[in-house]
Design a protein around this motif. Structure first.
Motif, PDB file in Angstrom:
ATOM      1  N   GLU A   8       0.859  -1.184   0.000  1.00 43.60           N
ATOM      2  CA  GLU A   8       0.000   0.000   0.000  1.00 43.60           C
ATOM      3  C   GLU A   8       0.897   1.236   0.000  1.00 43.60           C
ATOM      4  O   GLU A   8       2.098   1.145   0.238  1.00 43.60           O
ATOM      5  CB  GLU A   8      -0.880   0.015   1.262  1.00 43.60           C
ATOM      6  N   GLU A   9       0.298   2.384  -0.235  1.00 43.43           N
ATOM      7  CA  GLU A   9       1.039   3.638  -0.142  1.00 43.43           C
ATOM      8  C   GLU A   9       1.536   3.812   1.293  1.00 43.43           C
ATOM      9  O   GLU A   9       0.881   3.361   2.238  1.00 43.43           O
ATOM     10  CB  GLU A   9       0.150   4.818  -0.540  1.00 43.43           C
ATOM     11  N   PRO A  10       2.677   4.469   1.503  1.00 45.97           N
ATOM     12  CA  PRO A  10       3.190   4.671   2.866  1.00 45.97           C
ATOM     13  C   PRO A  10       2.226   5.469   3.731  1.00 45.97           C
ATOM     14  O   PRO A  10       1.549   6.376   3.256  1.00 45.97           O
ATOM     15  CB  PRO A  10       4.484   5.454   2.659  1.00 45.97           C
ATOM     16  N   PHE A  11       2.159   5.110   4.998  1.00 48.39           N
ATOM     17  CA  PHE A  11       1.405   5.853   6.003  1.00 48.39           C
ATOM     18  C   PHE A  11       2.426   6.613   6.823  1.00 48.39           C
ATOM     19  O   PHE A  11       3.308   6.015   7.441  1.00 48.39           O
ATOM     20  CB  PHE A  11       0.610   4.901   6.900  1.00 48.39           C
ATOM     21  N   CYS A  12       2.343   7.927   6.807  1.00 52.81           N
ATOM     22  CA  CYS A  12       3.329   8.768   7.485  1.00 52.81           C
ATOM     23  C   CYS A  12       2.640   9.715   8.452  1.00 52.81           C
ATOM     24  O   CYS A  12       1.612  10.292   8.131  1.00 52.81           O
ATOM     25  CB  CYS A  12       4.115   9.591   6.475  1.00 52.81           C
ATOM     26  N   GLN A  13       3.231   9.885   9.609  1.00 51.88           N
ATOM     27  CA  GLN A  13       2.820  10.899  10.555  1.00 51.88           C
ATOM     28  C   GLN A  13       3.869  11.995  10.499  1.00 51.88           C
ATOM     29  O   GLN A  13       5.034  11.735  10.233  1.00 51.88           O
ATOM     30  CB  GLN A  13       2.748  10.334  11.970  1.00 51.88           C
ATOM     31  N   GLU A  14       3.456  13.196  10.773  1.00 53.11           N
ATOM     32  CA  GLU A  14       4.390  14.318  10.745  1.00 53.11           C
ATOM     33  C   GLU A  14       5.535  14.088  11.722  1.00 53.11           C
ATOM     34  O   GLU A  14       5.307  13.800  12.901  1.00 53.11           O
ATOM     35  CB  GLU A  14       3.647  15.608  11.107  1.00 53.11           C
ATOM     36  N   GLY A  15       6.756  14.158  11.217  1.00 56.65           N
ATOM     37  CA  GLY A  15       7.927  14.045  12.075  1.00 56.65           C
ATOM     38  C   GLY A  15       8.261  12.640  12.541  1.00 56.65           C
ATOM     39  O   GLY A  15       9.043  12.471  13.463  1.00 56.65           O
ATOM     40  N   SER A  16       7.672  11.619  11.909  1.00 56.50           N
ATOM     41  CA  SER A  16       8.000  10.256  12.324  1.00 56.50           C
ATOM     42  C   SER A  16       8.176   9.373  11.102  1.00 56.50           C
ATOM     43  O   SER A  16       8.002   9.796   9.972  1.00 56.50           O
ATOM     44  CB  SER A  16       6.905   9.696  13.236  1.00 56.50           C
ATOM     45  N   ALA A  17       8.523   8.128  11.360  1.00 55.85           N
ATOM     46  CA  ALA A  17       8.777   7.175  10.292  1.00 55.85           C
ATOM     47  C   ALA A  17       7.510   6.882   9.495  1.00 55.85           C
ATOM     48  O   ALA A  17       6.394   7.009   9.990  1.00 55.85           O
ATOM     49  CB  ALA A  17       9.329   5.874  10.875  1.00 55.85           C
ATOM     50  N   CYS A  18       7.703   6.477   8.261  1.00 60.32           N
ATOM     51  CA  CYS A  18       6.597   6.057   7.403  1.00 60.32           C
ATOM     52  C   CYS A  18       6.569   4.535   7.367  1.00 60.32           C
ATOM     53  O   CYS A  18       7.610   3.888   7.271  1.00 60.32           O
ATOM     54  CB  CYS A  18       6.790   6.585   5.986  1.00 60.32           C
ATOM     55  N   PHE A  19       5.385   3.984   7.432  1.00 57.91           N
ATOM     56  CA  PHE A  19       5.204   2.544   7.409  1.00 57.91           C
ATOM     57  C   PHE A  19       4.392   2.152   6.196  1.00 57.91           C
ATOM     58  O   PHE A  19       3.590   2.926   5.690  1.00 57.91           O
ATOM     59  CB  PHE A  19       4.493   2.073   8.683  1.00 57.91           C
ATOM     60  N   ARG A  20       4.593   0.922   5.739  1.00 57.54           N
ATOM     61  CA  ARG A  20       3.829   0.389   4.619  1.00 57.54           C
ATOM     62  C   ARG A  20       3.225  -0.944   5.022  1.00 57.54           C
ATOM     63  O   ARG A  20       3.856  -1.746   5.701  1.00 57.54           O
ATOM     64  CB  ARG A  20       4.721   0.196   3.405  1.00 57.54           C
ATOM     65  N   LEU A  21       1.996  -1.172   4.595  1.00 60.68           N
ATOM     66  CA  LEU A  21       1.320  -2.446   4.800  1.00 60.68           C
ATOM     67  C   LEU A  21       1.253  -3.147   3.460  1.00 60.68           C
ATOM     68  O   LEU A  21       1.073  -2.506   2.423  1.00 60.68           O
ATOM     69  CB  LEU A  21      -0.094  -2.226   5.336  1.00 60.68           C
ATOM     70  N   GLY A  22       1.383  -4.461   3.486  1.00 64.75           N
ATOM     71  CA  GLY A  22       1.310  -5.220   2.248  1.00 64.75           C
ATOM     72  C   GLY A  22       0.700  -6.586   2.479  1.00 64.75           C
ATOM     73  O   GLY A  22       0.603  -7.059   3.617  1.00 64.75           O
ATOM     74  N   THR A  23       0.291  -7.213   1.399  1.00 65.89           N
ATOM     75  CA  THR A  23      -0.254  -8.568   1.446  1.00 65.89           C
ATOM     76  C   THR A  23       0.309  -9.352   0.268  1.00 65.89           C
ATOM     77  O   THR A  23       0.765  -8.784  -0.722  1.00 65.89           O
ATOM     78  CB  THR A  23      -1.787  -8.568   1.355  1.00 65.89           C
ATOM     79  N   ASP A  24       0.264 -10.689   0.404  1.00 67.36           N
ATOM     80  CA  ASP A  24       0.658 -11.525  -0.719  1.00 67.36           C
ATOM     81  C   ASP A  24      -0.479 -12.473  -1.068  1.00 67.36           C
ATOM     82  O   ASP A  24      -1.515 -12.493  -0.405  1.00 67.36           O
ATOM     83  CB  ASP A  24       1.967 -12.274  -0.437  1.00 67.36           C
ATOM     84  N   THR A  25      -0.293 -13.248  -2.098  1.00 69.28           N
ATOM     85  CA  THR A  25      -1.351 -14.140  -2.579  1.00 69.28           C
ATOM     86  C   THR A  25      -1.532 -15.372  -1.710  1.00 69.28           C
ATOM     87  O   THR A  25      -2.485 -16.115  -1.890  1.00 69.28           O
ATOM     88  CB  THR A  25      -1.067 -14.569  -4.025  1.00 69.28           C
ATOM     89  N   SER A  26      -0.647 -15.575  -0.732  1.00 70.73           N
ATOM     90  CA  SER A  26      -0.752 -16.728   0.166  1.00 70.73           C
ATOM     91  C   SER A  26      -1.512 -16.410   1.449  1.00 70.73           C
ATOM     92  O   SER A  26      -1.602 -17.245   2.338  1.00 70.73           O
ATOM     93  CB  SER A  26       0.652 -17.241   0.528  1.00 70.73           C
ATOM     94  N   GLY A  27      -2.026 -15.178   1.573  1.00 72.68           N
ATOM     95  CA  GLY A  27      -2.788 -14.801   2.751  1.00 72.68           C
ATOM     96  C   GLY A  27      -1.958 -14.232   3.877  1.00 72.68           C
ATOM     97  O   GLY A  27      -2.437 -14.113   5.003  1.00 72.68           O
ATOM     98  N   ASN A  28      -0.713 -13.869   3.603  1.00 71.46           N
ATOM     99  CA  ASN A  28       0.141 -13.257   4.617  1.00 71.46           C
ATOM    100  C   ASN A  28       0.035 -11.745   4.544  1.00 71.46           C
ATOM    101  O   ASN A  28      -0.241 -11.182   3.487  1.00 71.46           O
ATOM    102  CB  ASN A  28       1.603 -13.660   4.411  1.00 71.46           C
TER     103      ASN A  28
END
Length: 64
Positions: A8-28
């Motif tokens: 997914e697009e990065p989720f960023c808060q002002e002044g902190s690290a950006c995180f990304r969520l992802g999925t695969d075709t195996s359900g992880n």
């Protein structure tokens, strides 16, 4: 790197690290610091969903 992850697009808060969520075709599900997608934390989609719901419920506020 896990090539079958759809990030997914990065989720960023002002002044902190950006995180990304992802999925695969195996359900992880994956979460990674943006730019470090080659070393994600992985678990089931259900576990990631539970984590997000707990965070939204305020159960991690003491960490902030």
């Amino acid at each position: 790197m896990h090539s079958d992850i759809t990030w997914e697009e990065p989720f960023c808060q002002e002044g902190s690290a950006c995180f990304r969520l992802g999925t695969d075709t195996s359900g992880n599900a994956y979460i990674a610091v943006a730019g470090q997608e080659d070393t994600p934390l992985t678990d089931s989609r259900e576990a990631l969903r539970a984590l997000i719901l707990e965070i939204k419920a305020g159960k991690a506020d003491h960490l902030l």
